[in-house]
Scaffold this motif. Sequence first.
Motif, PDB file in Angstrom:
ATOM      1  N   PHE A  54       0.860  -1.172   0.000  1.00 57.03           N
ATOM      2  CA  PHE A  54       0.000   0.000   0.000  1.00 57.03           C
ATOM      3  C   PHE A  54       0.895   1.220   0.000  1.00 57.03           C
ATOM      4  CE2 PHE A  54      -3.162  -2.903   1.834  1.00 57.03           C
ATOM      5  CZ  PHE A  54      -4.268  -2.533   1.098  1.00 57.03           C
ATOM      6  N   LEU A  55       0.537   2.217  -0.750  1.00 57.89           N
ATOM      7  CA  LEU A  55       1.276   3.464  -0.753  1.00 57.89           C
ATOM      8  C   LEU A  55       0.468   4.498   0.005  1.00 57.89           C
ATOM      9  CD1 LEU A  55       2.500   3.564  -4.458  1.00 57.89           C
ATOM     10  CD2 LEU A  55       3.744   2.793  -2.443  1.00 57.89           C
ATOM     11  N   GLY A  56       1.078   5.131   0.981  1.00 56.01           N
ATOM     12  CA  GLY A  56       0.364   6.137   1.748  1.00 56.01           C
ATOM     13  C   GLY A  56       1.343   7.084   2.390  1.00 56.01           C
ATOM     14  N   GLY A  57       2.339   6.538   3.100  1.00 56.93           N
ATOM     15  CA  GLY A  57       3.370   7.351   3.702  1.00 56.93           C
ATOM     16  C   GLY A  57       4.611   7.321   2.838  1.00 56.93           C
ATOM     17  N   THR A  58       5.696   7.861   3.364  1.00 57.80           N
ATOM     18  CA  THR A  58       6.944   7.854   2.608  1.00 57.80           C
ATOM     19  C   THR A  58       7.660   6.518   2.742  1.00 57.80           C
ATOM     20  OG1 THR A  58       8.111   8.794   4.513  1.00 57.80           O
ATOM     21  CG2 THR A  58       7.221  10.341   2.893  1.00 57.80           C
ATOM     22  N   VAL A  59       7.216   5.661   3.669  1.00 61.62           N
ATOM     23  CA  VAL A  59       7.829   4.352   3.889  1.00 61.62           C
ATOM     24  C   VAL A  59       6.785   3.277   3.656  1.00 61.62           C
ATOM     25  CG1 VAL A  59       9.043   2.887   5.530  1.00 61.62           C
ATOM     26  CG2 VAL A  59       9.361   5.361   5.618  1.00 61.62           C
ATOM     27  N   THR A  60       7.160   2.223   2.950  1.00 60.30           N
ATOM     28  CA  THR A  60       6.250   1.100   2.737  1.00 60.30           C
ATOM     29  C   THR A  60       6.919  -0.178   3.215  1.00 60.30           C
ATOM     30  OG1 THR A  60       7.096   0.778   0.480  1.00 60.30           O
ATOM     31  CG2 THR A  60       5.138   2.174   0.746  1.00 60.30           C
ATOM     32  N   PHE A  61       6.102  -1.145   3.605  1.00 60.85           N
ATOM     33  CA  PHE A  61       6.616  -2.408   4.133  1.00 60.85           C
ATOM     34  C   PHE A  61       5.924  -3.568   3.450  1.00 60.85           C
ATOM     35  CE2 PHE A  61       6.662   0.750   7.579  1.00 60.85           C
ATOM     36  CZ  PHE A  61       8.023   0.810   7.823  1.00 60.85           C
ATOM     37  N   GLU A  62       6.537  -4.739   3.559  1.00 55.41           N
ATOM     38  CA  GLU A  62       5.966  -5.958   3.024  1.00 55.41           C
ATOM     39  C   GLU A  62       5.851  -6.987   4.139  1.00 55.41           C
ATOM     40  OE1 GLU A  62       8.509  -7.121  -0.161  1.00 55.41           O
ATOM     41  OE2 GLU A  62       7.545  -5.796  -1.616  1.00 55.41           O
ATOM     42  N   VAL A  63       5.070  -8.020   3.887  1.00 51.76           N
ATOM     43  CA  VAL A  63       4.913  -9.092   4.862  1.00 51.76           C
ATOM     44  C   VAL A  63       6.281  -9.709   5.162  1.00 51.76           C
ATOM     45  CG1 VAL A  63       3.938 -11.390   5.254  1.00 51.76           C
ATOM     46  CG2 VAL A  63       2.543  -9.601   4.205  1.00 51.76           C
ATOM     47  N   GLY A  64       6.573  -9.877   6.447  1.00 51.19           N
ATOM     48  CA  GLY A  64       7.853 -10.436   6.864  1.00 51.19           C
ATOM     49  C   GLY A  64       8.870  -9.392   7.276  1.00 51.19           C
ATOM     50  N   ASP A  65       8.626  -8.117   6.938  1.00 54.37           N
ATOM     51  CA  ASP A  65       9.559  -7.058   7.320  1.00 54.37           C
ATOM     52  C   ASP A  65       9.588  -6.885   8.838  1.00 54.37           C
ATOM     53  OD1 ASP A  65      10.237  -6.567   4.737  1.00 54.37           O
ATOM     54  OD2 ASP A  65       9.107  -4.690   4.543  1.00 54.37           O
ATOM     55  N   LYS A  66      10.781  -6.616   9.357  1.00 52.63           N
ATOM     56  CA  LYS A  66      10.938  -6.308  10.779  1.00 52.63           C
ATOM     57  C   LYS A  66      10.955  -4.792  10.928  1.00 52.63           C
ATOM     58  CE  LYS A  66      13.425 -10.572  11.810  1.00 52.63           C
ATOM     59  NZ  LYS A  66      14.684 -11.197  12.269  1.00 52.63           N
ATOM     60  N   VAL A  67      10.066  -4.292  11.766  1.00 49.83           N
ATOM     61  CA  VAL A  67       9.907  -2.849  11.910  1.00 49.83           C
ATOM     62  C   VAL A  67       9.976  -2.468  13.381  1.00 49.83           C
ATOM     63  CG1 VAL A  67       8.510  -2.665   9.820  1.00 49.83           C
ATOM     64  CG2 VAL A  67       7.388  -3.049  12.024  1.00 49.83           C
ATOM     65  N   ILE A  68      10.160  -1.176  13.622  1.00 47.06           N
ATOM     66  CA  ILE A  68      10.204  -0.660  14.986  1.00 47.06           C
ATOM     67  C   ILE A  68       9.000   0.249  15.197  1.00 47.06           C
ATOM     68  CG2 ILE A  68      11.515   0.664  16.671  1.00 47.06           C
ATOM     69  CD1 ILE A  68      12.811  -1.985  15.844  1.00 47.06           C
ATOM     70  N   TYR A  69       8.196  -0.100  16.202  1.00 46.28           N
ATOM     71  CA  TYR A  69       7.039   0.712  16.555  1.00 46.28           C
ATOM     72  C   TYR A  69       7.402   1.528  17.792  1.00 46.28           C
ATOM     73  CZ  TYR A  69       2.213   2.008  17.483  1.00 46.28           C
ATOM     74  OH  TYR A  69       1.065   2.721  17.682  1.00 46.28           O
ATOM     75  N   PRO A  70       7.324   2.884  17.716  1.00 51.88           N
ATOM     76  CA  PRO A  70       7.774   3.739  18.819  1.00 51.88           C
ATOM     77  C   PRO A  70       7.222   3.318  20.175  1.00 51.88           C
ATOM     78  CG  PRO A  70       7.216   5.082  16.928  1.00 51.88           C
ATOM     79  CD  PRO A  70       6.805   3.676  16.588  1.00 51.88           C
ATOM     80  N   ASN A  71       8.140   3.251  21.145  1.00 50.50           N
ATOM     81  CA  ASN A  71       7.814   2.944  22.540  1.00 50.50           C
ATOM     82  C   ASN A  71       7.350   1.510  22.761  1.00 50.50           C
ATOM     83  OD1 ASN A  71       8.252   4.270  24.919  1.00 50.50           O
ATOM     84  ND2 ASN A  71       6.385   5.478  24.869  1.00 50.50           N
ATOM     85  N   HIS A  72       7.320   0.686  21.701  1.00 49.14           N
ATOM     86  CA  HIS A  72       6.931  -0.714  21.840  1.00 49.14           C
ATOM     87  C   HIS A  72       8.038  -1.659  21.391  1.00 49.14           C
ATOM     88  CE1 HIS A  72       3.025   1.243  22.094  1.00 49.14           C
ATOM     89  NE2 HIS A  72       2.543   0.130  22.599  1.00 49.14           N
ATOM     90  N   GLY A  73       8.896  -1.188  20.490  1.00 48.04           N
ATOM     91  CA  GLY A  73      10.016  -2.005  20.066  1.00 48.04           C
ATOM     92  C   GLY A  73       9.782  -2.757  18.772  1.00 48.04           C
ATOM     93  N   LEU A  74      10.456  -3.889  18.659  1.00 51.32           N
ATOM     94  CA  LEU A  74      10.468  -4.662  17.421  1.00 51.32           C
ATOM     95  C   LEU A  74       9.124  -5.318  17.141  1.00 51.32           C
ATOM     96  CD1 LEU A  74      12.275  -5.865  15.118  1.00 51.32           C
ATOM     97  CD2 LEU A  74      12.599  -7.838  16.629  1.00 51.32           C
TER      98      LEU A  74
END
Length: 255
Positions: A54-74
């Motif tokens: 999905f395109l919406g923000g300046t960053v896009t992700f795919e299934v399986g990507d490891k991301v960091i959610y603020p104040n919650h971690g990995l």
Amino acid sequence: MTLPEPCRHRISVLGAEKVAVFGHFSLNLQSGVVYNQTRCWHDFGLPINASTRFLGGTVTFEVGDKVIYPNHGLGIVERIEEKTILGTTCGFYHLRIVANDTTVLVPVTNVDGVGLRRAITDEEVERLFGLLGDGKIDNHQNWKGRFKDNSDKMRSGSIYEVADVLKSLTFLSKSKSLSFREKRMLDRAKFLIISEVSEVVRETAVTIEGRVDRALERCFTVKARTAAAPRKTTKQAAPRAVASATPPRRAARAS
């Protein structure tokens, strides 16, 4: 697909945030982030192909990507799906937060707003440890101002801002007892750094914690050495006597 009516429960206010509470999850009406409350998400959405972005923000992700959610971690992107909530249909990243195995749904169009980002790289890990040990510590004496600044840094999503919080609160804890809220923030900052770096470099949390502690000790040593170093003073030249334009008066001779 619209969520079934039985799942709609109520809209309440939690703290300063308006949250719509459903049967098994709550929706932050300001950020649009959906939180799973029972760790048992019922999928009422339409699954989307794993390769779809999905395109919406300046960053896009795919299934399986490891991301960091603020104040919650990995977190790990487990699904990307479309849902209709409160009459609005949009795509959601379905994240599993590794630390506590809870579920968070982040709207694709609000990735930038919530600060969702990819984990740092190996090169950024070295920069992080350099920052932790540089001897530079910002600290407000005023508790209220300090807590506000540190809270903003924790919510920013930047690991370097979190490192500033870790340095300042650890340094402060060596000279005074922290309040319960600051102690909890200190523990959280350290956990977020250790968990992300551990995942990036594929080393145990215990090993990374040792590196973090050594970097902090180096930071405090550098700060103490800098404070103890004599400051260079510039010698000021003595003011030169200015010759008077009026010749000195001669003392009158007694007659």
